[in-house]
Write a protein that holds these residues in place. Sequence first.
Motif, mmCIF file in Angstrom:
data_model
loop_
_atom_site.group_PDB
_atom_site.id
_atom_site.type_symbol
_atom_site.label_atom_id
_atom_site.label_comp_id
_atom_site.label_asym_id
_atom_site.label_seq_id
_atom_site.Cartn_x
_atom_site.Cartn_y
_atom_site.Cartn_z
ATOM 1 N N ASP A 1 114.954 57.152 52.384
ATOM 2 C CA ASP A 1 114.666 55.713 52.374
ATOM 3 C C ASP A 1 115.942 54.896 52.253
ATOM 4 O OD1 ASP A 1 111.898 55.680 52.701
ATOM 5 O OD2 ASP A 1 111.569 56.143 50.589
ATOM 6 N N ILE A 2 116.799 55.312 51.324
ATOM 7 C CA ILE A 2 118.035 54.558 51.085
ATOM 8 C C ILE A 2 118.926 54.592 52.328
ATOM 9 C CG2 ILE A 2 120.112 54.410 49.626
ATOM 10 C CD1 ILE A 2 117.471 53.744 48.183
ATOM 11 N N GLU A 3 119.063 55.800 52.903
ATOM 12 C CA GLU A 3 119.898 55.922 54.111
ATOM 13 C C GLU A 3 119.301 55.116 55.255
ATOM 14 O OE1 GLU A 3 120.188 60.085 54.820
ATOM 15 O OE2 GLU A 3 121.730 60.385 53.285
ATOM 16 N N GLU A 4 117.971 55.196 55.342
ATOM 17 C CA GLU A 4 117.326 54.497 56.450
ATOM 18 C C GLU A 4 117.428 52.981 56.305
ATOM 19 O OE1 GLU A 4 114.668 57.910 58.110
ATOM 20 O OE2 GLU A 4 113.516 56.378 57.072
ATOM 21 N N ALA B 1 121.866 47.864 59.616
ATOM 22 C CA ALA B 1 122.869 47.816 60.688
ATOM 23 C C ALA B 1 122.208 47.673 62.062
ATOM 24 C CB ALA B 1 123.725 49.072 60.625
ATOM 25 N N GLY B 2 120.874 47.510 62.072
ATOM 26 C CA GLY B 2 120.168 47.260 63.331
ATOM 27 C C GLY B 2 119.697 48.509 64.057
ATOM 28 N N GLU C 1 115.695 53.162 65.567
ATOM 29 C CA GLU C 1 115.065 54.466 65.316
ATOM 30 C C GLU C 1 114.813 54.669 63.825
ATOM 31 O OE1 GLU C 1 117.135 57.673 67.178
ATOM 32 O OE2 GLU C 1 116.925 56.775 69.162
ATOM 33 N N ALA C 2 115.766 54.217 63.011
ATOM 34 C CA ALA C 2 115.589 54.295 61.554
ATOM 35 C C ALA C 2 114.405 53.424 61.140
ATOM 36 C CB ALA C 2 116.854 53.836 60.838
ATOM 37 N N MET C 3 114.289 52.287 61.785
ATOM 38 C CA MET C 3 113.170 51.383 61.485
ATOM 39 C C MET C 3 111.850 52.058 61.830
ATOM 40 S SD MET C 3 112.397 48.356 60.348
ATOM 41 C CE MET C 3 110.686 48.323 59.834
ATOM 42 N N GLN C 4 111.847 52.787 62.941
ATOM 43 C CA GLN C 4 110.606 53.471 63.353
ATOM 44 C C GLN C 4 110.208 54.532 62.325
ATOM 45 O OE1 GLN C 4 110.751 55.365 67.184
ATOM 46 N NE2 GLN C 4 108.549 55.699 67.238
ATOM 47 N N ARG C 5 111.190 55.305 61.871
ATOM 48 C CA ARG C 5 110.880 56.339 60.877
ATOM 49 C C ARG C 5 110.356 55.700 59.595
ATOM 50 N NH1 ARG C 5 115.695 58.454 63.005
ATOM 51 N NH2 ARG C 5 116.931 57.547 61.313
ATOM 52 N N PHE C 6 110.998 54.627 59.171
ATOM 53 C CA PHE C 6 110.585 53.916 57.954
ATOM 54 C C PHE C 6 109.170 53.369 58.128
ATOM 55 C CE2 PHE C 6 110.288 50.281 55.128
ATOM 56 C CZ PHE C 6 110.932 50.709 53.991
ATOM 57 N N PHE C 7 108.921 52.827 59.283
ATOM 58 C CA PHE C 7 107.603 52.245 59.590
ATOM 59 C C PHE C 7 106.516 53.312 59.485
ATOM 60 C CE2 PHE C 7 104.140 50.863 62.270
ATOM 61 C CZ PHE C 7 104.095 49.483 62.136
ATOM 62 N N GLN D 1 115.903 41.957 56.497
ATOM 63 C CA GLN D 1 116.541 41.844 55.177
ATOM 64 C C GLN D 1 116.555 43.178 54.434
ATOM 65 O OE1 GLN D 1 114.501 38.657 53.071
ATOM 66 N NE2 GLN D 1 114.285 37.554 54.981
ATOM 67 N N ALA D 2 116.771 44.259 55.166
ATOM 68 C CA ALA D 2 116.765 45.584 54.522
ATOM 69 C C ALA D 2 117.801 45.635 53.389
ATOM 70 C CB ALA D 2 117.041 46.661 55.554
ATOM 71 N N GLY D 3 118.862 44.864 53.550
ATOM 72 C CA GLY D 3 119.922 44.852 52.550
ATOM 73 C C GLY D 3 119.500 44.210 51.236
ATOM 74 N N SER D 4 118.386 43.491 51.259
ATOM 75 C CA SER D 4 117.981 42.785 50.032
ATOM 76 C C SER D 4 117.219 43.701 49.067
ATOM 77 C CB SER D 4 117.109 41.577 50.383
ATOM 78 O OG SER D 4 115.854 42.007 50.858
#
Lengths: 187, 187
Positions: free
Chosen positions: B5-8, B14-15, B18-24, B59-62
């Motif tokens: 989760d943290i890595e993703e 960073a946009g 694919e990471a967003m898809q896995r997280f989703f 806002q993944a950074g938040s």
Amino acid sequence: MPLPDSIKDFQQDLPWLANNSLPDSESSPIAAAVADSDTLHKELLFLSALRTSTKQIQPADLPLDFAWRRFQQQILTRKQQQRLSYWRFAALAASFLLVVQSLILFNQPSRIEQFKPLASATAATFQIRFTQEATQGQIQKLLRKHHLRIIDGPGASGLYAVAAETDDAEVLSQLQQSDVVDYVQKN
Amino acid sequence: MTVDDIEELAAINAGDEEAMQRFFYRHATTVYRYVLSRTQDQTLATDILDVVMLVVWQQAGSYQKKASISSWLIGIARHKLLDHFRREKRHHHDELDETSADDSPLSDQLVAAAQNREWVKHCISHLNQLQREMIHLAFYEDMAYPEIARILNCPTGTVKSRMYHARKALRLCLERFAGRGTIHAIT
């Protein structure tokens, strides 16, 4: 028959004993109270059964592939909007700069009058012919003395065109009195 | 919260789509089921899911590691849901009245009724939104009460009190089933 207050206090914590989320420090006294009270024991059984049933009730499944594609569309739309707003911003910024630049240019006082040509200024020109005896050195001395420079000549009749930096009547008079000048006329 | 989760989240920040898809795929169901538990509206649940995931995308950074990812997502979902309700000015009155619920010790019949999925499902669907939310967070997500308090932005005492009332309402509803033995008896 209403429950005693001591049991009610523990009762409020039982849901978290049922879902195993209490830290040991909190769960130990509650577990001890449950062991001593048939009422709390039944309550815990009731809540545990509710929890199990809640987990077994499958809410409508989310079609993940469909949901992802739908969300992907949202990302795309958002990216397009961002691109569009970037260009809008860029166009606005460019227009703004153009306006600022124009304002600066139009509001600047004209400095054309302040410009000076690289060559010396010419206030008056003369036609001049030197005597046959005049030496090169005498001629140059005279020209320097009155800030004159030859701009044309000598012509067929020995006439030079010279330019003066100032339109001073004295210059013509002094040239006329000079020994090395045969003829001089202001243009 | 996992390392994944943290890595993703860092990659999403960073946009990385694919990471967003896995997280989703990993978390969409949690958000969807939470909203569904409150609204019982699949379309709204999907809409809120999109809004929540868009917040993650932008806002993944938040994300602050103080809370679990589930708490973070459910917290966002809850805010978006409240915004939606404010816009719609909608209030739900489909709640069970638990004021007359008996506080006496539970019978074995009632414990058995809590094991009946259909009855529990029916009774949960007739809770008010806040009570359904409590049951979902405590018994479906197995969240600790301080975590729920953070999500609901209320004191832990309020969480315990809401859960107590939700339990009372469920008890009242299940008592009707336990007494009559059929779902049609109370619908």
